[in-house]
Motif scaffolding. Structure first.
Motif, mmCIF file in Angstrom:
data_model
loop_
_atom_site.group_PDB
_atom_site.id
_atom_site.type_symbol
_atom_site.label_atom_id
_atom_site.label_comp_id
_atom_site.label_asym_id
_atom_site.label_seq_id
_atom_site.Cartn_x
_atom_site.Cartn_y
_atom_site.Cartn_z
ATOM 1 N N GLN A 32 9.953 11.248 25.296
ATOM 2 C CA GLN A 32 10.689 10.463 23.961
ATOM 3 C C GLN A 32 12.031 10.270 24.537
ATOM 4 O OE1 GLN A 32 9.977 11.741 20.349
ATOM 5 N NE2 GLN A 32 7.961 11.363 20.547
ATOM 6 N N LEU A 33 12.557 11.346 25.381
ATOM 7 C CA LEU A 33 14.286 11.015 25.634
ATOM 8 C C LEU A 33 14.433 9.861 26.755
ATOM 9 C CD1 LEU A 33 14.736 14.941 25.928
ATOM 10 C CD2 LEU A 33 15.511 13.364 24.182
ATOM 11 N N LEU A 34 13.175 9.627 27.263
ATOM 12 C CA LEU A 34 13.715 8.199 28.146
ATOM 13 C C LEU A 34 14.061 7.112 27.276
ATOM 14 C CD1 LEU A 34 10.186 8.154 30.228
ATOM 15 C CD2 LEU A 34 12.297 8.846 30.875
ATOM 16 N N ASP A 35 15.071 6.645 28.054
ATOM 17 C CA ASP A 35 15.595 5.293 27.336
ATOM 18 C C ASP A 35 16.198 4.435 28.361
ATOM 19 O OD1 ASP A 35 18.520 6.935 26.102
ATOM 20 O OD2 ASP A 35 17.901 6.637 28.079
ATOM 21 N N ASN A 38 18.311 6.574 30.672
ATOM 22 C CA ASN A 38 17.604 7.641 31.341
ATOM 23 C C ASN A 38 16.311 7.028 31.558
ATOM 24 O OD1 ASN A 38 19.888 9.725 31.287
ATOM 25 N ND2 ASN A 38 19.685 9.354 29.208
ATOM 26 N N PHE A 41 14.188 9.947 33.320
ATOM 27 C CA PHE A 41 14.697 11.086 33.043
ATOM 28 C C PHE A 41 13.480 12.359 33.273
ATOM 29 C CE2 PHE A 41 16.708 14.497 30.527
ATOM 30 C CZ PHE A 41 15.822 14.873 30.082
ATOM 31 N N LEU B 31 19.449 21.132 31.471
ATOM 32 C CA LEU B 31 19.341 19.877 31.505
ATOM 33 C C LEU B 31 18.765 19.286 30.251
ATOM 34 C CD1 LEU B 31 19.862 17.080 33.097
ATOM 35 C CD2 LEU B 31 17.814 17.409 34.240
ATOM 36 N N THR B 35 20.368 16.955 27.428
ATOM 37 C CA THR B 35 19.883 15.748 27.233
ATOM 38 C C THR B 35 19.435 15.559 25.711
ATOM 39 O OG1 THR B 35 19.115 15.687 29.318
ATOM 40 C CG2 THR B 35 18.547 13.803 27.760
ATOM 41 N N LEU B 36 18.948 16.763 25.262
ATOM 42 C CA LEU B 36 18.380 16.706 23.799
ATOM 43 C C LEU B 36 19.877 16.609 22.947
ATOM 44 C CD1 LEU B 36 15.542 19.433 23.953
ATOM 45 C CD2 LEU B 36 15.465 17.002 23.323
ATOM 46 N N ARG B 39 21.150 13.292 22.956
ATOM 47 C CA ARG B 39 20.425 12.399 21.940
ATOM 48 C C ARG B 39 20.671 12.613 20.632
ATOM 49 N NH1 ARG B 39 15.977 9.466 23.707
ATOM 50 N NH2 ARG B 39 17.135 9.594 25.669
ATOM 51 N N ILE B 123 14.025 18.515 19.640
ATOM 52 C CA ILE B 123 14.893 17.672 19.480
ATOM 53 C C ILE B 123 15.148 17.711 17.671
ATOM 54 C CG2 ILE B 123 13.675 15.591 18.806
ATOM 55 C CD1 ILE B 123 16.332 14.217 20.156
#
Lengths: 150, 613
Positions: A32-35, A38, A41, B31, B35-36, B39, B123
């Protein structure tokens, strides 16, 4: 178009990783953090994991060779290993780590050794699968990755 | 970081842009965490070294709003980092760990973590961490906003009503709590300074406190306002606020002391051998001392004034109010010999002889107040004390029997003590009386005694200044005892209820009079009649004595110096101190006594001057 079968393959690969219990929901969190910023990622994180955990595995190996076993040290190392593994969603590896720590707490040397071997196996298996997976994903391309089915 | 700062960054956007410092030795986790957080639209700084993190924070504590740290780290334990951050920077810290053991989580909480998250972190969990920042800011603002102690009167209330030791103990605790909270508030207040800088805390050194006490004494505890104190002190860089807060604390201290002092005074009274001198001394000295101590002549005068010169011990305002807080209940106040000679302090020990059982003697001993009963010259009633009817020195402390001779010599400032013996006698029943009188003397602190307390100040050093115990101020024991003490026990009783006490009551109430209650014995129905009488001592004033005597009105009367406690046993229980604890004999000053008493606190609670009559 020619990507479709590849996409399908990727999807089924992914599904089996989950179904077989190699990965858990945490992996999805990573996805879900892919965008756009990234796109790779998940691969980055996994790569980092394998690099870092290799070091831990090595230390664990060494510690297990010592006699007598230093359970608290082993436990500490495994704790770290478990933390990273759970961060990427490595389900089976995480389970083995937990078991290993149980054996450490009870001072079961044999259990520890046995579990560790098992853990290494799972660890290696997962690594191979993920490498294949990412390779395919890269072939499909970033756009596909972003649209990867959840 | 202050709220203002957040605002400057786009307050409207908060929590967007919240600055987080993430610490984790595991690169994978770090990391992921970073990133979280990004976000979530926070501004993230990551480091795998706890030491680096601490360095960054120290460089500029306003650079971050929140810290998230792993528990298990090689270079520094996460909890240690947590502690450092909490203490030095006062930033909210969230702990992170793969291990969710209850014990670990508890450890995190006790170390001050505002949250504990389990790895792998999701998250959703991170999206709400900004609440910790807001909560903290709010709390800081609130704290600084009011300097009020969280429970300002709880202790007092408790103290007033409680005749028993427990009450006193509770009060003590509450006082302590109040003080602590007060400290906290004060600090919080500092935070709120417009300059948004933490003002350097003023350290109240002995010297400084001495000046403070002197100033307060000069002005009189009632009239001591921060502004004037500040002027009198004439110390650079001291602000009115500093003085104000210190004054508040000091008052509390006096209150505490006075209870003990009262008890002591009571004891002294109990010891009150027929020696009128004592009584006189007690009262005189006590009061007199107070004068010096607190310089609050007004106190004395007031105390005396209120009491009719009826020889009643009333005068004994037992400065002894030494807040004998802790007077052990059974404590017959061993008023020992309240020597007329006015040997301060030492005599207290003598007092000990009295009290049968309980620590008794301590009470007086503790009191640095050498009641100097000798000098009871205190005009007013002091002399009278001797006249107490039945003052039969021997009888004085029926309870312990010894009390009779209570010579409250030791009381250095506790004129009350001196009085006790005699006053106690007043009761006629000798036994009872003795305790009463003495007690009253001792304990009574004139309401004003408070001023003397200043010296008593917690620093105990202070007491020195004030000459002994006048510090007893704390206890308003002054129960105007003067009046009360008069005459026979019965009278005490009667007067007891009188205003004198009553008046003190108000004062005393705050004082855990219970302890002070010198159980003058029985005759009085517990109520401090005895004490009251002693209050005449004038000295009561500053003595902390809050009237130990009066303190215990058993009946619930103003708890102030009710000798009620005493009544029963007829002995003064001054010092709660268990015999072992000696109040340094010659403390010579209330200070010592006070401090001694403070130490005793624990034990004292029960001072009830009980005259075993």
């Amino acid at each position: 178009m020619e990507r479709n079968p590849m996409r399908r393959q990727l999807a089924s690969m992914r599904k089996s990783l989950f179904d077989q219990g190699y990965l858990d929901e945490q992996f999805m969190e990573l996805e879900q953090l892919l965008d756009d910023a990234n796109p790779n990622f998940v691969e980055e994180v996994v790569t980092l994991y394998y690099r870092d955990s290799a070091r831990l595995i090595l230390n664990l190996d060494r510690a297990l060779e010592r006699r007598p076993l230093d359970f608290s040290k082993l436990d500490g190392l495994m704790h770290q290993f478990k933390g990273s593994s759970s961060s990427i969603g490595a389900k089976k590896v995480k389970a083995e780590s937990t078991l290993f720590r149980e054996y450490c707490k009870s001072g079961n040397a044999e259990g520890c050794m046995r579990t560790f071997q098992q853990l290494k196996k799972e660890y290696a298996t997962l690594r191979k699968k993920l490498e294949t997976y990412f390779q395919l994903a890269r072939q499909i391309g970033p756009m596909e990755s972003a649209n990867r089915p959840k | 970081m202050t709220v203002e700062q957040i605002g400057s960054e786009g307050k409207d956007q908060f929590p967007i842009g919240m600055r987080v410092l993430a610490v984790d030795d595991d690169p994978t986790c770090l990391l992921l965490l970073g990133t979280l957080l990004r976000r979530c639209q926070y501004h993230v700084t990551t480091t795998s070294q706890a030491k680096t993190a601490l360095k960054m924070l120290r460089e500029n504590k306003n650079k971050f709003d929140l810290v998230i740290s792993d528990v298990h780290m090689p270079d520094m334990d996460g909890f240690k980092l947590l502690e450092h951050v909490g203490l030095e920077m006062d930033l909210p810290v969230i702990m992170l760990s793969a291990n969710g053991d209850t014990k670990l989580v508890m450890k995190g909480i006790t170390h001050g973590a505002c949250d504990y998250l389990l790895k792998p972190v999701r998250i959703e969990e991170l999206q709400n961490i900004w609440q910790h920042v807001v909560r903290r800011k709010k709390k800081d603002r609130c704290n600084s906003g009011s300097k009020e102690k969280p429970h300002p009167d709880s202790g007092e209330a408790a103290g007033i009503g409680n005749v028993d030791n427990n009450g006193k103990l509770n009060k003590k605790r509450k006082d302590q709590n109040e003080d602590e909270d007060y400290e906290r508030d004060e600090n919080g207040h500092d935070n709120e300074d417009p300059s948004a800088q933490k003002k350097p805390r003023v350290v109240w050194s002995v010297e400084l406190h001495r000046k403070f006490v002197a100033a307060v004494n000069q002005l009189g505890i009632d009239k001591a306002v921060p502004k004037k104190i500040l002027e009198l002190m004439n110390v650079e860089k001291l602000t009115r606020e500093n003085v104000a807060s210190h004054l508040q604390k000091f008052r509390l201290y006096l209150k505490r002391i006075s209870c003990v002092a009262n008890q002591q005074a009571n004891m002294a009274a109990a010891l009150g051998t027929a020696d009128s001198a004592y009584l006189r001394m007690g009262s005189l000295n006590g009061l007199g001392n107070f004068h010096t101590l607190a310089g609050s002549d007004q106190l004395h005068n007031a105390a005396f004034r209120s009491f009719p010169p009826s020889g009643v011990l009333g005068r004994l305002n037992t400065p002894a109010g030494l807040g004998i807080r802790g007077l052990p209940s059974p404590g017959t106040i061993q008023l020992g010999h309240v020597q007329n000679s006015g040997n301060p302090t030492n005599d207290l020990s003598k007092l000990q002889s009295f009290v049968p059982g309980n620590h008794n003697t301590n009470i007086l001993q503790g009191m640095p107040m050498s009641l100097e009963l000798d000098r009871l010259q205190h005009n007013k009633s002091v002399g009278h004390i001797g006249e107490l009817p039945t003052t039969d020195s021997t009888t004085v402390f029926p309870g312990s029997g010894n009390l009779v001779d209570a010579r409250i010599t030791g009381f250095s400032n506790n004129p009350l003590l001196g009085v006790t013996s005699n006053s106690l006698m007043l009761e006629g029943s000798s036994q009872q009386a003795t305790s009463h009188t003495s007690v009253s003397a001792i304990g009574f602190q004139n309401g004003n005694a408070l001023s003397d307390f200043t010296s008593i100040a917690p620093a105990s050093n202070q007491l020195q200044d004030s000459k002994a115990g006048s510090q007893g101020q704390a206890s308003p024991i002054n129960c105007n005892a003067g009046q009360i003490i008069r005459s026979a026990p019965q009278e005490w009783n009667a007067p007891r209820k009188d205003a004198p006490y009553q008046s003190h009551a108000s004062i005393n109430s705050s004082i855990p009079i219970n302890s002070a209650m010198i159980q003058l014995g029985q005759c009085l129905d517990r109520n401090n009649s005895i004490f009251h009488k002693t209050t005449d001592l004038d000295s009561v004033g500053p003595l902390n004595f809050v009237d130990p005597l009066s303190i215990k009105h058993g009946e619930g009367d103003n708890s102030i110096m009710e000798p009620s406690v005493i009544e029963k046993e007829g002995y003064l229980m001054f010092q709660p101190r268990p015999h072992g604890s000696h109040v340094p004999d010659n403390i010579g000053s209330l200070e010592d006594l006070a401090s001694a008493m403070m130490k005793q606190e624990g034990g004292c609670n029960g001072y009830s001057l009980r005259t075993s009559i």
